[in-house]
Design an enzyme around this catalytic site. Structure first.
Site, short mmCIF file in Angstrom:
data_model
loop_
_atom_site.label_atom_id
_atom_site.label_comp_id
_atom_site.label_asym_id
_atom_site.label_seq_id
_atom_site.Cartn_x
_atom_site.Cartn_y
_atom_site.Cartn_z
N ARG A 239 -13.05 17.17 13.07
CA ARG A 239 -11.61 16.99 12.85
C ARG A 239 -11.37 15.55 12.45
O ARG A 239 -12.09 14.64 12.91
CB ARG A 239 -10.81 17.28 14.13
CG ARG A 239 -10.51 18.75 14.39
CD ARG A 239 -9.49 19.32 13.40
NE ARG A 239 -9.19 20.71 13.68
CZ ARG A 239 -9.83 21.77 13.19
NH1 ARG A 239 -10.86 21.61 12.38
NH2 ARG A 239 -9.45 23.00 13.49
N GLU A 268 -5.00 14.26 7.20
CA GLU A 268 -5.22 15.08 5.99
C GLU A 268 -4.02 16.01 5.76
O GLU A 268 -3.34 16.38 6.72
CB GLU A 268 -6.52 15.89 6.13
CG GLU A 268 -6.51 16.90 7.25
CD GLU A 268 -7.87 17.60 7.43
OE1 GLU A 268 -8.89 16.92 7.53
OE2 GLU A 268 -7.84 18.85 7.48
N HIS A 286 -11.85 19.73 3.64
CA HIS A 286 -11.84 20.61 4.81
C HIS A 286 -12.25 22.05 4.44
O HIS A 286 -11.46 22.99 4.60
CB HIS A 286 -10.46 20.59 5.49
CG HIS A 286 -10.50 21.02 6.92
ND1 HIS A 286 -9.68 20.50 7.89
CD2 HIS A 286 -11.28 21.94 7.57
CE1 HIS A 286 -9.93 21.06 9.06
NE2 HIS A 286 -10.91 21.95 8.89
#
Ligand code: DGY
Length: 329
Positions: A239, A268, A286
């Site tokens: 993360r 993000e 991601h």
């Protein structure tokens, strides 16, 4: 009347059809990233919600949506959901573990290899037209086979990465985790528990797979990066926020570590501007779990949980992967 549910982002149509068979379903076909106020508005009157890893579900939102009984996520990470607040209100929460483990581990390994062997950096060079001759040390990186793999966080995905390293690439595996693995699993992976400082000092390739929480915020910052070898790589598929991106960009620019592979970022989809300008980092949006079969499996698992939690027909019963089973009574 069928219970109403909300699917927060666009997902595979046949998976939404599974919900439509039992519920009155509102979808977000345009795949708009709703503001908090919009999300609350769309949740009015909904008994269940299908979320991804990005919609924040907290106490204030739950209080504004009193009919909500189930929050089912297609992500394994659930730092966007305040599970105790859900439990206190009798709202079931589920995530999507296991189905993404191998796919995510594949990607983590690929990102680590891309960083170590300078794949993205050299590809950009070639595409720019700058390649005019072969050179003996052009884009010479660091080896992966036989090197020391350091795994920070040794859950299911960490173990799958360790297995790839040990069995496929002859790597020596060290790891740091709050709890140690069973001796039998350590033996299978050839993995040795070390303290965090030793992990940072000894790893040739550090892969971060810890869940995000207040305790793991900036777990790797300037002080930790300073312990790493100048030849080491760092890969983060966990993360954003676990690594201090500003400190990492500076360490990369000053070549205090060799390279990094990042799939997740603080704040993000914004990316720290310094990371966009340093050459020795591979950046991906991601996508570690993004193979089509795996994303479908993740979405189907969220639907399985929602159907069970809201007692839909033959699916009624215990949700397969609850995070707060105590609300089931
Ligand atoms: C997960 O499942 O947690 C992935 O990071 C996608 O959000």
């Amino acid at each position: 009347m069928k219970p109403a549910v909300l699917v927060c982002r666009a997902v595979f149509p046949d998976i939404v059809d599974r919900l439509r068979a039992h519920f009155d379903v509102e979808t977000n076909e345009a795949d708009v990233v709703w503001t908090r106020a919009e999300l609350i508005a769309h949740l009015q009157g909904k008994a269940g919600v299908f979320v991804t890893g990005t919609q924040p579900i907290d106490a204030a939102l739950l209080d504004a949506c009193p009919e909500l009984r189930a929050v089912c996520s297609m992500a394994v990470g659930y730092n966007n959901i305040d599970v105790p607040a859900c439990t206190a209100r009798g709202v079931l929460v589920s995530n999507a573990p296991d189905v993404l483990t191998e796919t995510t581990a594949d990607f983590g390994f690929a990102l680590m290899m891309a960083a170590a062997r300078r794949i993205a950096e050299s590809e950009h060079y070639l595409r720019s037209g700058a390649w005019t001759k072969w050179s003996v040390d052009a884009f010479a990186g660091t080896d992966v086979h036989g090197a020391t793999l350091g795994v920070l966080g040794m859950g299911r995905i960490g173990q799958a990465i360790a297995r790839r390293g040990a069995l496929g690439f002859g790597m020596k595996v060290i790891y740091h985790n709050r709890s140690r693995l069973d001796a039998a699993i350590e033996a299978e992976l050839g993995a040795r528990w070390v303290d965090k400082a030793t992990l940072l000092r000894e790893s040739d390739h550090l892969v971060i797979v810890v869940p995000y929480s207040a305790a793991s915020h900036h777990l790797v910052g300037a002080a930790e990066l300073a312990l790493m070898k100048p030849t080491a790589t760092l890969t983060n598929i966990a993360r954003g926020g676990i690594v201090d991106d500003a400190a990492l960009a500076q360490a990369l620019r000053e070549r205090r570590i060799a390279a990094a592979g990042l799939d997740v970022f603080e704040g993000e989809p914004a990316v720290h501007p310094e990371l966009l300008t340093v050459p020795n980092v591979v950046l991906t949006p991601h996508i570690a779990s993004a193979s089509l079969p795996t994303r479908r499996a993740m979405a189907n698992l969220a639907v399985d949980n929602l159907l069970a939690a809201l007692g839909a027909g033959e699916h009624a019963g215990r949700p397969p992967t609850p995070l707060n089973p105590e609300v089931l009574g």
